[in-house]
Design a protein around this motif. Sequence first.
Motif, mmCIF file in Angstrom:
data_model
loop_
_atom_site.group_PDB
_atom_site.id
_atom_site.type_symbol
_atom_site.label_atom_id
_atom_site.label_comp_id
_atom_site.label_asym_id
_atom_site.label_seq_id
_atom_site.Cartn_x
_atom_site.Cartn_y
_atom_site.Cartn_z
ATOM 1 N N ASP A 105 -8.707 1.762 -9.660
ATOM 2 C CA ASP A 105 -9.472 2.286 -8.529
ATOM 3 C C ASP A 105 -10.849 2.772 -8.977
ATOM 4 O OD1 ASP A 105 -9.844 2.938 -5.807
ATOM 5 O OD2 ASP A 105 -9.251 5.014 -6.187
ATOM 6 N N ASP A 137 -7.492 -7.189 2.808
ATOM 7 C CA ASP A 137 -7.174 -6.590 4.110
ATOM 8 C C ASP A 137 -6.324 -5.326 3.986
ATOM 9 O OD1 ASP A 137 -8.550 -8.571 5.448
ATOM 10 O OD2 ASP A 137 -6.761 -9.765 5.868
ATOM 11 N N TYR A 138 -5.541 -5.257 2.925
ATOM 12 C CA TYR A 138 -4.627 -4.143 2.744
ATOM 13 C C TYR A 138 -5.197 -3.050 1.846
ATOM 14 C CZ TYR A 138 -1.476 -7.203 5.155
ATOM 15 O OH TYR A 138 -0.915 -8.015 6.105
ATOM 16 N N TYR A 139 -6.440 -3.205 1.426
ATOM 17 C CA TYR A 139 -7.057 -2.186 0.577
ATOM 18 C C TYR A 139 -7.062 -0.806 1.249
ATOM 19 C CZ TYR A 139 -10.370 0.540 -2.070
ATOM 20 O OH TYR A 139 -10.956 1.550 -2.773
ATOM 21 N N PRO A 140 -7.367 -0.696 2.545
ATOM 22 C CA PRO A 140 -7.331 0.649 3.168
ATOM 23 C C PRO A 140 -5.961 1.329 3.023
ATOM 24 C CG PRO A 140 -8.491 -0.868 4.588
ATOM 25 C CD PRO A 140 -7.873 -1.705 3.489
ATOM 26 N N LEU A 141 -4.891 0.563 3.116
ATOM 27 C CA LEU A 141 -3.544 1.110 2.933
ATOM 28 C C LEU A 141 -3.374 1.618 1.496
ATOM 29 C CD1 LEU A 141 -0.534 1.449 3.892
ATOM 30 C CD2 LEU A 141 -0.175 -0.864 2.998
ATOM 31 N N GLN A 146 -5.501 8.073 -2.832
ATOM 32 C CA GLN A 146 -6.230 9.340 -2.723
ATOM 33 C C GLN A 146 -5.311 10.552 -2.875
ATOM 34 O OE1 GLN A 146 -8.249 9.335 1.021
ATOM 35 N NE2 GLN A 146 -6.401 9.672 2.223
ATOM 36 N N GLN A 150 -5.783 2.344 -0.664
ATOM 37 C CA GLN A 150 -6.729 3.445 -0.891
ATOM 38 C C GLN A 150 -6.195 4.756 -0.338
ATOM 39 O OE1 GLN A 150 -9.408 3.418 -2.746
ATOM 40 N NE2 GLN A 150 -9.777 5.555 -2.349
ATOM 41 N N ASN A 151 -5.579 4.690 0.821
ATOM 42 C CA ASN A 151 -5.012 5.893 1.426
ATOM 43 C C ASN A 151 -3.939 6.482 0.526
ATOM 44 O OD1 ASN A 151 -3.188 7.537 3.215
ATOM 45 N ND2 ASN A 151 -4.798 7.018 4.683
ATOM 46 N N LYS A 198 -11.192 -4.629 -3.455
ATOM 47 C CA LYS A 198 -11.548 -3.779 -2.316
ATOM 48 C C LYS A 198 -11.868 -4.581 -1.060
ATOM 49 C CE LYS A 198 -12.722 -0.052 -5.375
ATOM 50 N NZ LYS A 198 -13.641 0.928 -5.882
ATOM 51 N N ARG A 254 -7.734 -5.493 10.834
ATOM 52 C CA ARG A 254 -7.876 -4.041 10.786
ATOM 53 C C ARG A 254 -6.579 -3.417 10.306
ATOM 54 N NH1 ARG A 254 -8.785 -2.791 16.233
ATOM 55 N NH2 ARG A 254 -8.687 -0.643 15.605
ATOM 56 N N VAL A 255 -6.684 -2.202 9.800
ATOM 57 C CA VAL A 255 -5.510 -1.498 9.269
ATOM 58 C C VAL A 255 -4.402 -1.423 10.317
ATOM 59 C CG1 VAL A 255 -4.669 0.657 8.303
ATOM 60 C CG2 VAL A 255 -6.921 -0.169 7.682
#
Length: 114
Positions: free
Chosen positions: A31, A82-86, A92, A88-89, A79, A2-3
């Motif tokens: 992206d 594991d680090y994609y959310p970081l 954006q 992606q944040n 995507k 998880r992030v």
Amino acid sequence: MRVSTVEIEKAAAILKLLGDKTRLTMVKILDSNDCCVCEFVEIFKTSQPAISQHIRKLKDVGIVRETRRGQWIIYSLNKDNDYYPLVQNLLQHLPNQDFKLDELEEQGLRITCE
């Protein structure tokens, strides 16, 4: 993973890689679009070896992945990383870069390798 459990060392390495304007722009383009090296060569007006080196660094940390289409290799944002959310944040908060691909298309240079 998880992030919230992102390792500081790995996050720092990714952020350091994305601290380079060319790599950050590449990731922003990826992206929303898949691209080949030849398109990045045209967008950044730089050599194929230089672009390949940027891609390799992004692949090494798992941000970018490659897919073979015939004899060509197409790159996309990973995507599933594991680090994609970081990533992606961060993305954006950046302006859209699709106009760079639109310019290539107008010049007849979009996916010149096909």
